[in-house]
Design a protein around this motif. Structure first.
Motif, PDB file in Angstrom:
ATOM      1  N   TYR A   1       0.860  -1.257   0.210  1.00  0.00           N
ATOM      2  CA  TYR A   1      -0.152  -0.065  -0.068  1.00  0.00           C
ATOM      3  C   TYR A   1       1.101   1.278  -0.061  1.00  0.00           C
ATOM      4  CZ  TYR A   1      -3.863   3.076   1.008  1.00  0.00           C
ATOM      5  OH  TYR A   1      -4.670   4.185   0.842  1.00  0.00           O
TER       6      TYR A   1
ATOM      7  N   ALA B   1      -0.321   8.569   2.258  1.00  0.00           N
ATOM      8  CA  ALA B   1      -1.347   8.037   2.064  1.00  0.00           C
ATOM      9  C   ALA B   1      -1.428   7.063   2.949  1.00  0.00           C
ATOM     10  CB  ALA B   1      -1.726   7.544   0.449  1.00  0.00           C
TER      11      ALA B   1
ATOM     12  N   ASP C   1      -2.707   8.351   6.156  1.00  0.00           N
ATOM     13  CA  ASP C   1      -4.277   8.844   6.084  1.00  0.00           C
ATOM     14  C   ASP C   1      -4.969   7.336   6.394  1.00  0.00           C
ATOM     15  OD1 ASP C   1      -3.621  11.518   5.747  1.00  0.00           O
ATOM     16  OD2 ASP C   1      -3.963  11.300   3.396  1.00  0.00           O
ATOM     17  N   CYS C   2      -4.417   6.373   5.925  1.00  0.00           N
ATOM     18  CA  CYS C   2      -4.978   4.833   6.004  1.00  0.00           C
ATOM     19  C   CYS C   2      -5.286   4.673   7.433  1.00  0.00           C
ATOM     20  CB  CYS C   2      -4.421   4.182   5.084  1.00  0.00           C
ATOM     21  SG  CYS C   2      -4.909   2.158   4.923  1.00  0.00           S
TER      22      CYS C   2
ATOM     23  N   LEU D   1      -7.687   6.572   9.190  1.00  0.00           N
ATOM     24  CA  LEU D   1      -9.002   5.894   9.176  1.00  0.00           C
ATOM     25  C   LEU D   1      -9.387   4.624   9.675  1.00  0.00           C
ATOM     26  CD1 LEU D   1      -9.275   7.054   5.171  1.00  0.00           C
ATOM     27  CD2 LEU D   1     -10.664   7.942   6.944  1.00  0.00           C
TER      28      LEU D   1
ATOM     29  N   LEU E   1     -15.603   1.353   4.828  1.00  0.00           N
ATOM     30  CA  LEU E   1     -14.442   2.534   4.414  1.00  0.00           C
ATOM     31  C   LEU E   1     -14.086   2.472   2.974  1.00  0.00           C
ATOM     32  CD1 LEU E   1     -12.009   2.699   7.439  1.00  0.00           C
ATOM     33  CD2 LEU E   1     -13.775   4.469   6.669  1.00  0.00           C
ATOM     34  N   ASN E   2     -14.027   1.240   2.374  1.00  0.00           N
ATOM     35  CA  ASN E   2     -13.528   0.866   1.073  1.00  0.00           C
ATOM     36  C   ASN E   2     -12.387   1.695   0.733  1.00  0.00           C
ATOM     37  OD1 ASN E   2     -14.094  -0.495  -1.437  1.00  0.00           O
ATOM     38  ND2 ASN E   2     -15.461   0.915  -2.346  1.00  0.00           N
ATOM     39  N   ILE E   3     -11.458   1.739   1.435  1.00  0.00           N
ATOM     40  CA  ILE E   3     -10.135   2.312   0.926  1.00  0.00           C
ATOM     41  C   ILE E   3      -9.447   1.454   0.007  1.00  0.00           C
ATOM     42  CG2 ILE E   3      -7.859   3.203   1.910  1.00  0.00           C
ATOM     43  CD1 ILE E   3      -9.092   2.861   4.450  1.00  0.00           C
TER      44      ILE E   3
ATOM     45  N   TYR F   1       0.873   3.966  -3.154  1.00  0.00           N
ATOM     46  CA  TYR F   1       0.314   5.179  -2.665  1.00  0.00           C
ATOM     47  C   TYR F   1       1.112   6.375  -2.087  1.00  0.00           C
ATOM     48  CZ  TYR F   1      -3.760   2.556  -4.189  1.00  0.00           C
ATOM     49  OH  TYR F   1      -4.643   1.722  -4.709  1.00  0.00           O
TER      50      TYR F   1
ATOM     51  N   HIS G   1      -7.069  -0.443  -2.581  1.00  0.00           N
ATOM     52  CA  HIS G   1      -5.801  -0.752  -2.288  1.00  0.00           C
ATOM     53  C   HIS G   1      -5.426  -1.743  -3.602  1.00  0.00           C
ATOM     54  CE1 HIS G   1      -2.201  -2.757  -0.972  1.00  0.00           C
ATOM     55  NE2 HIS G   1      -2.623  -3.193   0.165  1.00  0.00           N
TER      56      HIS G   1
ATOM     57  N   HIS H   1      -9.588  -3.463  -2.082  1.00  0.00           N
ATOM     58  CA  HIS H   1      -9.564  -2.279  -0.923  1.00  0.00           C
ATOM     59  C   HIS H   1      -8.857  -2.988   0.165  1.00  0.00           C
ATOM     60  CE1 HIS H   1     -13.327  -4.962  -0.225  1.00  0.00           C
ATOM     61  NE2 HIS H   1     -12.894  -4.723   1.009  1.00  0.00           N
TER      62      HIS H   1
END
Length: 195
Positions: free
Chosen positions: A72, A80, A83-84, A87, A137-139, A76, A141, A149
């Motif tokens: 990840y 990021a 931030d992940c 969250l 959250l559906n981040i 990103y 990935h 995600h």
């Protein structure tokens, strides 16, 4: 007119109390995620362990690892990634609702949850809530080999403390369960029941 020396002393004492509270908060809170840190976790686990040793109650521990987090960050960037982590910490806080439970950042991309007076069924239920919160959250990935995600692997260990055990036994059991969750395909929970 000057303040009375006792009033000044009282005001200084209150300022000192506030400063001590802020300092203790800084020592026990993870800077990035604003949840409890490893030091706070260690302190709480020891005190909960001693209490449940006397009360002969269950304690469950969830050890959670973000799947493919290195990839990840590589994909990103570290900003990021931060931030992940923030969250995900919030998702944990929303999923673990009882005030006596503790969510902490264990290190890097690992999180831990202490669930006092919770047997393995209750711990599994909390783990499922965490998985659902992360799913919502559906981040994205794209580099994950599991889903597109961000997902978590969760190791769960439950025990009634006995005098011949130490908290590290519970942590090691949760770590073994986490290893098993990863070996079984990640994005899942695995329970390691200590006898």
């Amino acid at each position: 007119m000057r303040n009375h020396p006792l009033i000044q002393q009282s005001e200084l004492y209150q300022k000192l109390q506030r400063a001590n509270y802020q300092l203790e908060n800084m020592v026990m809170i993870d800077d990035l995620t604003q949840i409890a840190n490893r030091r706070c976790f260690d302190h709480r686990l020891n005190s909960v362990w001693q209490y449940l040793l006397r009360e002969k109650g269950f304690i469950s521990l969830l050890l959670c690892d973000i799947d493919y987090f290195k990839q990840y960050n590589d994909t990103y960037g570290h900003a990021a990634g931060d931030d992940c982590l923030r969250l995900i910490a919030q998702a944990f806080k929303q999923s673990v609702k009882r005030s006596r439970d503790l969510v902490a950042r264990y290190g890097g991309e690992e999180f831990v949850v202490i669930l006092p007076n919770t047997a393995s069924d209750g711990a599994f239920y909390v783990a499922q809530n965490i998985h659902q919160a992360l799913e919502q959250l559906n981040i994205p990935h794209a580099a994950s080999a599991v889903k597109h995600h961000v997902t978590l692997s969760i190791g769960i260990a439950t025990v009634i403390p006995t005098p011949n055990m130490v908290p590290l036994d519970l942590i090691q059991a949760a770590d073994q369960a986490l290893y098993q969750a990863k070996a079984n395909g990640r994005d899942r929970s695995y329970i390691n029941r200590l006898s």
